[in-house]
Design a protein around this motif. Structure first.
Motif, mmCIF file in Angstrom:
data_model
loop_
_atom_site.group_PDB
_atom_site.id
_atom_site.type_symbol
_atom_site.label_atom_id
_atom_site.label_comp_id
_atom_site.label_asym_id
_atom_site.label_seq_id
_atom_site.Cartn_x
_atom_site.Cartn_y
_atom_site.Cartn_z
ATOM 1 N N PRO A 7 38.521 31.058 35.859
ATOM 2 C CA PRO A 7 40.038 30.659 36.416
ATOM 3 C C PRO A 7 40.935 29.770 35.637
ATOM 4 C CG PRO A 7 38.516 29.767 37.861
ATOM 5 C CD PRO A 7 37.821 30.577 36.638
ATOM 6 N N TRP A 10 41.999 26.276 37.670
ATOM 7 C CA TRP A 10 40.538 26.373 38.459
ATOM 8 C C TRP A 10 40.768 25.915 39.841
ATOM 9 C CZ3 TRP A 10 38.924 21.759 40.554
ATOM 10 C CH2 TRP A 10 39.585 20.818 40.023
ATOM 11 N N PRO A 13 41.034 28.793 43.144
ATOM 12 C CA PRO A 13 40.035 29.269 43.766
ATOM 13 C C PRO A 13 38.900 28.064 44.358
ATOM 14 C CG PRO A 13 40.102 29.962 41.361
ATOM 15 C CD PRO A 13 41.180 29.008 41.736
ATOM 16 N N ALA A 17 37.694 28.135 47.989
ATOM 17 C CA ALA A 17 36.317 27.958 48.432
ATOM 18 C C ALA A 17 36.300 26.931 49.474
ATOM 19 C CB ALA A 17 35.630 27.408 47.304
ATOM 20 N N LEU A 62 33.085 31.633 44.767
ATOM 21 C CA LEU A 62 34.043 31.146 43.867
ATOM 22 C C LEU A 62 33.851 29.830 43.181
ATOM 23 C CD1 LEU A 62 36.641 31.752 47.076
ATOM 24 C CD2 LEU A 62 36.844 32.526 44.663
ATOM 25 N N GLY A 65 31.951 30.677 40.112
ATOM 26 C CA GLY A 65 32.704 31.288 39.260
ATOM 27 C C GLY A 65 33.716 30.392 38.530
ATOM 28 N N GLY A 72 33.892 34.477 39.747
ATOM 29 C CA GLY A 72 35.109 34.007 40.617
ATOM 30 C C GLY A 72 36.012 35.214 40.862
ATOM 31 N N ALA A 75 34.462 37.449 43.304
ATOM 32 C CA ALA A 75 34.526 36.699 44.623
ATOM 33 C C ALA A 75 35.850 36.687 45.231
ATOM 34 C CB ALA A 75 33.899 35.241 44.699
ATOM 35 N N VAL A 76 36.888 36.253 44.657
ATOM 36 C CA VAL A 76 38.136 36.482 44.964
ATOM 37 C C VAL A 76 38.684 38.006 45.301
ATOM 38 C CG1 VAL A 76 39.643 36.865 42.916
ATOM 39 C CG2 VAL A 76 40.414 35.519 44.782
ATOM 40 N N SER A 111 44.909 34.371 48.984
ATOM 41 C CA SER A 111 43.973 35.078 48.147
ATOM 42 C C SER A 111 44.474 35.935 47.103
ATOM 43 C CB SER A 111 42.924 36.111 49.144
ATOM 44 O OG SER A 111 42.070 35.050 50.229
ATOM 45 N N TYR A 119 43.636 34.432 37.447
ATOM 46 C CA TYR A 119 42.628 35.198 36.870
ATOM 47 C C TYR A 119 43.464 36.631 35.762
ATOM 48 C CZ TYR A 119 38.936 33.414 39.460
ATOM 49 O OH TYR A 119 38.080 32.514 40.223
#
Length: 121
Positions: A7, A10, A13, A17, A62, A65, A72, A75-76, A111, A119
């Motif tokens: 990410p 970063w 995310p 999380a 996350l 990731g 990540g 996860a997202v 999200s 991303y």
């Protein structure tokens, strides 16, 4: 346009999380607003524990990731799917009060915003 496997930025995310982890911890002994939300959509009380596990695993994914390529992003994507299904449950149960608009759709929007911002380069 290309997918980023780590990410950038970063911290988006990371915030997601943290929010998911806090939500999971609150759900262990759910306050009234969480209790009312889960009851309002008709989610069986015997399965409330599963949501705690899902949220903790999503938060962990996350965090992992942030340093492991692709985790990540996966996860997202899973978090987006989770809140899409939660939105569907709210609409189906016609439980579309403040909890739906603020909590459910707010988390879905957050999200969904993370995916292109962090991303997709």
């Amino acid at each position: 346009m290309k997918l980023l496997l780590l990410p950038d930025p970063w911290w988006l995310p990371a915030i997601l999380a943290a929010v998911l982890f806090i939500d999971a911890m609150l759900s262990i002994r759910p306050p009234k607003f969480i209790h009312d939300c889960l009851s309002g959509v008709g989610f069986p009380r015997d399965w409330w524990w599963a949501l705690i596990g899902i949220k903790v695993l999503a938060a962990a994914g996350l965090v992992v990731g942030l340093h492991t390529e692709g985790v990540g992003l996966a996860a997202v994507t899973g978090v987006i799917a989770y809140f899409l299904m939660a939105s569907y449950a709210h609409i189906r149960a016609r439980f579309v009060g403040t909890a739906f608009w603020v909590n459910c759709l707010g988390m879905l929007a957050f999200s969904c915003a993370i995916l292109p911002i962090s991303y997709i380069g």
